[in-house]
Structures are given as C-alpha cells and as structure tokens.
Design an enzyme around this catalytic site. Structure first.
Site, PDB file in Angstrom:
ATOM      1  N   CYS A  52      -6.609  -5.811   1.992  1.00 18.37           N
ATOM      2  CA  CYS A  52      -7.934  -5.638   2.619  1.00 18.37           C
ATOM      3  C   CYS A  52      -8.952  -6.631   2.050  1.00 18.37           C
ATOM      4  CB  CYS A  52      -8.439  -4.213   2.414  1.00 18.37           C
ATOM      5  SG  CYS A  52      -7.232  -2.982   2.905  1.00 18.37           S
ATOM      6  N   GLY A 110       3.120   4.461   6.188  1.00 14.05           N
ATOM      7  CA  GLY A 110       2.263   3.292   6.372  1.00 14.05           C
ATOM      8  C   GLY A 110       2.203   2.795   7.804  1.00 14.05           C
ATOM      9  N   ALA A 140       0.812  -1.230   0.000  1.00 16.50           N
ATOM     10  CA  ALA A 140       0.000   0.000   0.000  1.00 16.50           C
ATOM     11  C   ALA A 140       0.845   1.280   0.000  1.00 16.50           C
ATOM     12  CB  ALA A 140      -0.948  -0.022   1.191  1.00 16.50           C
ATOM     13  N   PRO A 179      17.579  12.781   7.321  1.00 20.17           N
ATOM     14  CA  PRO A 179      16.976  13.596   6.259  1.00 20.17           C
ATOM     15  C   PRO A 179      16.907  12.917   4.893  1.00 20.17           C
ATOM     16  CG  PRO A 179      19.136  14.462   6.896  1.00 20.17           C
ATOM     17  CD  PRO A 179      18.787  13.384   7.885  1.00 20.17           C
ATOM     18  N   THR A 223      12.009  10.714   8.311  1.00 12.39           N
ATOM     19  CA  THR A 223      12.454  10.151   9.595  1.00 12.39           C
ATOM     20  C   THR A 223      13.506  11.074  10.205  1.00 12.39           C
ATOM     21  OG1 THR A 223      14.291   8.943   8.637  1.00 12.39           O
ATOM     22  CG2 THR A 223      12.146   7.827   8.633  1.00 12.39           C
ATOM     23  N   VAL A 227      15.220  -6.335   2.291  1.00 14.38           N
ATOM     24  CA  VAL A 227      16.229  -5.353   2.694  1.00 14.38           C
ATOM     25  C   VAL A 227      16.570  -5.644   4.148  1.00 14.38           C
ATOM     26  CG1 VAL A 227      16.721  -2.898   3.007  1.00 14.38           C
ATOM     27  CG2 VAL A 227      15.336  -3.682   1.053  1.00 14.38           C
TER      28      VAL A 227
END
Ligand code: FAD
Length: 548
Positions: free
Chosen positions: A44, A285, A12, A279, A276, A82
């Site tokens: 969903c 999400g 999403a 920078p 976050t 990752v």
C-alpha cells in the site's frame, strides 16, 4: 494441530496467517514460499515510494526473512514459486526461480495467499518500455528509475480507481503533468457518480487532465521517443510514461489447476473459516471471494485489512479455534491532492446491481468541525439505508478533512447491523477544532431518520428532469440569482409563510436550497399547511454532483 504448514505467498494474507499460527502453535513447522524477492512489505505504500514521500525502500519492509526466522521460527523461501498442488498426496511442487530446480514439499495444512495480479489487457503496445503496472517493490523501483533516469514530463494514468488516483498524485509530486483516462463516466467508479464529482473538480484544479468515457485500445511508441495512447473515440494522448491502474485479477491458476472450487465472482471459494473445497487447504486475501456483508452476494474485495483478518481466521481454524470471517463491506479510503474519498458498505450502484429495492439515500454537506472555528472544511456525505427499517446499507464521503473518521464510524455501525436511529443518537467526541455538537454522522442519521419516520418525504434527484412538480428554491434572491435549477421559482424561506397562497395545492412541490437544511424547514412548514411537498436531499450542492 497440524505439524507441517505451508503458506503460498508471503505478503499481507500469508504473513498475517504465518505469524498468528506461530502464536497459537509453537511446535508446528511453518514454511512460507514467496515468488518475489521480498516478503512482508507494505504494498500500500508503493505509490508513495514512487512519489518520493517514502524516500527509503527499506521503510516498506515490515519483517525480513531473517526476522521471520529469529522471532517466529518460520522459514521463508523467497524467489521460490509454488507451481502445483498434489491434493491426493498433500504435496506441493516448488520451483526455485533462480536455478530452475524443482522439488516437492508435503503438508498437513496448506494456505494459499497468492494475491491478485494487476490487469494488463492484450492491447497492442502494452508491453512497450515505459508502460508500467504497480504491485511489487521491483515494479516501484522500475518506475522510480524510469522517472529519475529519463526525467519524463508527461504521464498517462489509465484507470481512475484508488491506485490511479494515488499514482496521479504521486506522479504530479514528481513534477509530471498527468492525463488520467477512465472508461467510466466518473472518477473513482466505486463511488456513486454524483459523489465523485467534487473529487473530479478537485483533480482538475490541480491541473490533472481528466478524460472520462475514454477506453484505451492501443499504445504505440512515437518517433520522438514518447508513448501514444489511443482511445476508442479516436483520441490520442501522448506521454513519456504510462501507468496501468485497471484493477486486479485474483491469482487462481494454482487453485484451479488443483481442482479447488472457484466461485462465480472469480475468486477461490472458501467457507467462513477460509477453508477451500479441500479440507486441508485454506485460502485468504485478494485471491478469494467473500460474502458481501450488506447484499449477501459473493464478491471480490482486494483490501489489505481483509487479507490480514482472513489470514488470522485461517490460522485460528488450522489451530482448531472457531474464529469466523463474517464477510466484507469494502470499507476503503483514498486521497489525492488533499482531498479524501471514503466509502463503506453498498453504493447505490451496488444495490441496483444486486437487485435490492426499498432503500433511500440522503445527502448532507456539513463542515468537518464547528463553522466558527477557523479552518472548517465542507464534506459531502451520502447515506444509504432501508426505507422501512432504517438499516444502514452504505455510506460515501468526500472532502478535505475528517472524511475517513465519519466513514469509519458508519462502517462499524454497518458491521453491527445498526440503523439510522443509532447514527442519530451516536455520542461522538466534540470540541470546536475536531467536530460539531451535531457531528456529520449525527446529521446524516437525523436526515435519514426523518425520512424513515415520515417527517421528510424525499424527491428523487434522478427524476428531476421528468417531474411535473413545482420546484421551489428557498434560498435568498442573491443565491438564486447566482445559479439555480432550471424552472425553479424563488421564495426565500423567510417569506414562505406570507406567500403560501402562491403555491399550488393540486401539484406536488419539490423544495431546494443550498445544502438541504432550509428546504427541510420549508418542507415541515408546507406539510403542516396541508401541501404535498418533498425535499431534494442535500440541496444545490447535491444538484451540482448530479449536473456538473
Ligand atoms: P499480496 O499481498 O499481493 O501477496 C501475495 C504474494 O503471493 C505476492 O507477493 C506474490 O508474489 C506471491 N505469490 C503468488 N503466487 C505465488 C506462488 N505460486 N508461489 C509463491 N508465491 C506466490 N489495500 C488497502 O486496503 N489500502 C490501500 O491503500 C492499498 N493500497 C495498495 C497499493 C498498491 C500499489 C497495491 C498493489 C495494493 C494496495 N492495496 C491496498 C491492496 C492490498 O495490498 C492487498 O489487498 C493485499 O496485499 C492482499 O494481500 P494478499 O496476501 O492476498 O496478496
């Protein structure tokens, strides 16, 4: 503009971010990494795939990797996880899950959209075959195969939140008898307890065995090949499959190990542009925490619409645009067996937990469209608002028809920081088959506005058991005879004017009727005759919610 943008997570939030980025920047190299085998799928829709409503799994796939490449020139790498972020060198380490090979990729901007994982407590037996969680297409396929191959008859769903309810319905659709276990004293704990009551009653009329205040401690396989779920009360529930729907936990391991700030609510901390504490790194999400639009506090809110909106904001920010995410009010809806529950903004529980005071609640129980038009269904609507300024703080509604429409209207009102006076005046569409000249939204606004203006002093339902007030039930004698609040005397509205001398002047009078309307008429009458009176908002239907 960034040149190389890497995105972790391809559903999403990650997908929304990637597509928006390409619309804003034709030249950037964009790569999306996804641990699972699919990207851009409708998680969903998974409960409905399990239930067979969505028969073909391919219907869940919104954009395939091939489409990502051809339409957007975005490279998608599935089955690649990752595993580390080297912030100093702006590099990520990726593991190809099939081969185990590891490699590195550098970035100018990194977007983390890893989502949230289903909670799976360390109960004994939690990993037994037949115990499921539901997050991904493979999860849903495993569950479907279990149902199709083993023809189970009984399911145990643990957790009566959104997913638990949706799965209860879909397992029932597959012919299973469902036992629903919930540790709270109500179903759908995001609602206030009295609002969840009609939903619980509805589940029970559909043969769902609802067990509240039931905390699971262990699962074991029985000699007969079933699963026995043990609760702290000593009760044991037997089923042929167990679905855990206990909520989710943000996937923050990658961010935490990279030294990014994690907030008090347990999500990745981001600013209004979804950036976050680094920078060059954004996060969106279910993995992030957000500011609650009503209380101002940090919170988690795992909702698809928020993930998509945040993905878009992050893309804008990376592309140098000034978009901002303004916070979340957790507007949500859920349906089971033809009954819908929806909510927006703060519940009363949320306000109490946040230490907010000076609010008030009204209840209305209107029909979803004009009563004279066939098929009108009653809904239950609770509106929370500031007692002094009338600012709308939250709303919840439960019913068979038209519930989500009313909550959506109120959701937008909350976003616009509107007041109950705005709801009172809201001009909404009306024809008999759709609504009423006074829509439920208007009615809730009017009831609340009456409170703010001082025209309708309210009694607190929670104080009913300890009040010294005289309870007067203004319904007709037949209605009173069927059922009434203990201790209430019956003076029908039509007789009230002639019987005023029966009422005390030194004692407060609390008025009650079926849905609150006649009690309001009675209240205005008594106040104008100098009595000290209050209304029990929402009448006997609200009483039933508080005292099932
Ligand atoms: P996700 O959509 O979960 O995507 C995250 C992806 O990142 C995952 O596919 C994961 O495999 C991948 N990933 C994680 N870590 C890594 C890594 N290190 N490397 C590579 N990939 C990684 N919301 C609603 O608003 N309404 C609903 O009706 C609704 N129903 C739902 C029903 C179900 C069964 C589920 C599971 C969720 C539902 N939700 C619903 C919630 C909604 O789906 C989520 O809020 C939304 O998907 C969150 O988006 P996201 O991008 O943050 O995470």
């Amino acid at each position: 503009m960034s040149e190389r943008i890497l995105i972790v997570g391809g559903v999403a939030g990650g997908g929304a971010c990637a597509a928006r980025l390409r619309r804003l920047d034709e030249r950037a190299a964009i790569v999306m990494f996804e641990r699972g085998p699919y990207v851009s799928y409708a998680n969903c829709g998974l409960p409905y795939y399990v239930g067979g409503v969505i028969a073909d799994r391919r219907r869940l796939l919104a954009v395939t990797p091939e489409q990502w490449r051809r339409w957007f020139n975005i490279e998608v790498r599935t089955r690649q996880e990752v595993v580390a972020v080297d912030r100093a060198r702006r590099r990520i380490e990726v593991c190809e899950l099939e081969s185990g090979r590891r490699y590195q990729e550098s970035y100018d901007a990194l977007v983390l959209a890893p989502g949230a994982a289903p909670l799976r407590p360390a109960w004994p037996g939690v990993d037994l075959p037949g115990v499921f969680t539901l997050r991904s297409i493979p999860d849903s396929r495993a569950l479907r195969e279990w149902i199709e191959n083993r023809q189970p008859r009984r399911a145990i769903v643990v957790g009566a939140g959104f997913l638990g309810l949706e799965m209860t319905e879909n397992l029932a659709r597959r012919g299973l008898r469902v036992t629903l276990l919930e540790k709270e004293p109500q179903v759908l704990p995001m609602l206030d307890r009295e609002m969840a009551q009609p939903l619980q009653a509805h589940l029970e009329t559909h043969r769902v065995d609802v067990r509240l205040q039931t905390c699971v401690t262990a699962i074991e396989a029985t000699a007969e090949g079933a699963l026995a779920v043990h609760a702290d009360s000593g009760a044991v529930f037997s089923g042929d499959l167990v679905l855990l729907a206990l909520g989710v936990r943000p996937e923050i391991a990658l961010a935490r190990e990279a030294g990014l700030e994690i907030g008090a609510a347990g999500g990745i901390r981001v600013d209004e542009q979804m950036r976050t504490s680094d920078p060059h790194i954004w996060a969106v999400g279910d993995a992030v925490e957000v500011r609650d639009w009503v209380t101002g506090q940090w919170r988690l809110a795992a909702l698809a619409g928020l993930a998509a909106r945040q993905g878009r904001v992050a893309a804008d920010a990376i592309a140098g645009r000034a978009s901002r995410f303004r916070g979340a009010q957790a507007t949500a809806v859920c349906g089971a067996f033809g009954m819908t529950a929806a909510a927006t903004g703060a519940s009363q529980k949320d306000l109490q937990a946040a230490g907010v005071s000076g609010y008030q609640a009204v209840y209305v129980h209107p029909l979803h469209h004009a009563g004279y038009y066939p098929g009108a269904k009653r809904m239950h609507l609770k509106l929370l608002f500031g007692r002094e300024d009338g600012r709308i703080l939250g709303a919840q509604a439960v019913g068979e028809e038209g519930v989500e429409k009313r909550i959506d209207v109120i959701a937008l009102a909350i976003q616009k920081r509107a007041t109950v006076f705005d709801l009172e005046e809201a001009e909404l569409c009306y024809a008999p088959q759709y609504g009423s000249a006074r829509d439920p939204v208007n009615l809730a606004g009017m009831a609340a506005a009456n409170v703010v203006r001082g025209d309708m002093p309210l009694a607190e339902w929670s104080a009913l058991g300890s009040t010294g007030a005289l309870l007067v039930d203004v319904r007709e004698p037949g209605e009173y005879a069927r059922d009434h609040i203990e201790g209430a005397v019956n003076i029908p509205l039509g007789e009230l004017r002639a019987r005023l001398e029966e009422l005390p002047r030194e004692r407060e009078i609390w008025l009650n009727c079926a849905v609150g309307q006649r009690a309001y008429y009675a209240l205005r009458l008594l106040l104008q005759h100098g009595f000290r009176a209050r209304n029990l908002s929402g009448g006997y239907l609200t009483y039933w919610g508080w005292n099932p």
